[in-house]
Design an enzyme around this catalytic site. Structure first.
Site, mmCIF file in Angstrom:
data_model
loop_
_atom_site.group_PDB
_atom_site.id
_atom_site.type_symbol
_atom_site.label_atom_id
_atom_site.label_comp_id
_atom_site.label_asym_id
_atom_site.label_seq_id
_atom_site.Cartn_x
_atom_site.Cartn_y
_atom_site.Cartn_z
ATOM 1 N N ALA A 48 0.832 -1.198 0.000
ATOM 2 C CA ALA A 48 0.000 0.000 0.000
ATOM 3 C C ALA A 48 0.868 1.250 0.000
ATOM 4 O O ALA A 48 1.969 1.262 0.557
ATOM 5 C CB ALA A 48 -0.922 -0.001 1.212
ATOM 6 N N GLY A 93 1.021 -5.388 1.125
ATOM 7 C CA GLY A 93 -0.014 -5.559 0.111
ATOM 8 C C GLY A 93 0.505 -6.158 -1.187
ATOM 9 O O GLY A 93 -0.259 -6.768 -1.937
ATOM 10 N N GLU A 96 0.232 -9.719 -0.536
ATOM 11 C CA GLU A 96 -1.195 -10.047 -0.521
ATOM 12 C C GLU A 96 -1.736 -10.169 -1.945
ATOM 13 O O GLU A 96 -2.570 -11.033 -2.229
ATOM 14 C CB GLU A 96 -1.972 -8.989 0.266
ATOM 15 C CG GLU A 96 -1.724 -9.072 1.767
ATOM 16 C CD GLU A 96 -2.542 -8.074 2.559
ATOM 17 O OE1 GLU A 96 -3.301 -8.496 3.439
ATOM 18 O OE2 GLU A 96 -2.416 -6.859 2.291
ATOM 19 N N GLU A 116 3.515 -5.883 7.940
ATOM 20 C CA GLU A 116 2.686 -4.819 8.521
ATOM 21 C C GLU A 116 2.937 -4.609 10.010
ATOM 22 O O GLU A 116 2.886 -3.474 10.504
ATOM 23 C CB GLU A 116 1.203 -5.121 8.272
ATOM 24 C CG GLU A 116 0.737 -4.837 6.852
ATOM 25 C CD GLU A 116 0.977 -5.998 5.905
ATOM 26 O OE1 GLU A 116 0.494 -5.949 4.773
ATOM 27 O OE2 GLU A 116 1.685 -6.965 6.306
#
Length: 230
Positions: A48, A93, A96, A116
């Site tokens: 992100a 992310g 992910e 994270e």
């Protein structure tokens, strides 16, 4: 993915572009395999866009995380097989996104992890569900709790990636291996492959039927179940 200044970080505009591309490709019956790769050398996806997130209000952050989760779900639900070609960093992310794909190919030198917790955050785009399904609960908890980073070779040893290959001078060895893997899929019957994906994915989830709920209730209440075929 080609956002070099931000290392392919997932910001609002970038997420919208990916969603638009997925929507177009989903309607194209000629698409037999979908590859995710990076046009930025040394990076798959840095996760992100935290610089962008710093400028958001709490409400805006919540909306963005929902959109990011929606993107990963769209990737996971794509009708044709998907392959992530990780030729560089795949963090937060970025990993992910790779986990949302059906298959993962990595350069041996690539680095990946759900990091994270090292930033005071949690994986918010499906990693807490998809990593345990991939590796098992205990190992997924260890990797998320520690925020550990893995090389491509380490990830392959754990089963996180299907293949790990030595990187080449161009920095796209994983992409070429992913293309070779796609070439193995292409000759197979397209409907059978798509239905195979659906059967596997649904089989990994709880069966959403009334009979399942009745069976559990009957067991709990120590009585014979009354199945209705729904």
């Amino acid at each position: 993915m080609n956002r070099p200044r931000a290392c392919n970080a997932l910001g609002n505009v970038f997420v919208s572009e990916l969603l638009d591309a997925l929507a177009r490709l989903r309607e194209d019956q000629q698409v037999r395999v979908l590859l995710f790769r990076s046009g930025v050398k040394g990076v798959f996806c840095a996760g992100a866009d935290l610089k962008e997130r710093e400028q958001m209000s709490a409400l805006e952050v919540g909306v963005f995380v929902q959109r990011l989760r929606g993107l990963m779900n769209e990737i996971a639900a794509f009708p044709a097989p998907t392959i992530a070609a990780m030729d560089g960093f795949a963090l937060g992310g970025g990993l992910e996104l790779a986990l949302a794909c059906d298959l993962r190919v990595s350069a041996s030198t690539a680095v990946m992890g759900l990091i994270e917790t090292t930033r005071g955050l949690l994986p918010g785009a499906g990693g807490t569900q998809r990593l345990p399904r991939c590796l098992g609960v205990a190992l997924a908890k260890e990797l998320i709790f520690t925020g550990r980073r893995l090389t491509g070779m380490e990830a392959h040893a754990l089963g996180l990636v299907n293949h790990a290959v030595d990187q080449n001078e161009a920095g796209d060895a994983a992409y070429h291996r992913a293309r070779a893997l796609a070439q193995e899929i292409l000759p197979q019957a397209p409907i059978a492959v798509r239905l195979g994906k659906v059967a596997i994915d649904r089989g990994m989830e709880n069966i959403p039927t009334q009979d399942r709920l009745e069976g559990m209730a009957a067991f709990r209440e120590k009585r014979p179940p009354k199945f209705v075929g729904k």
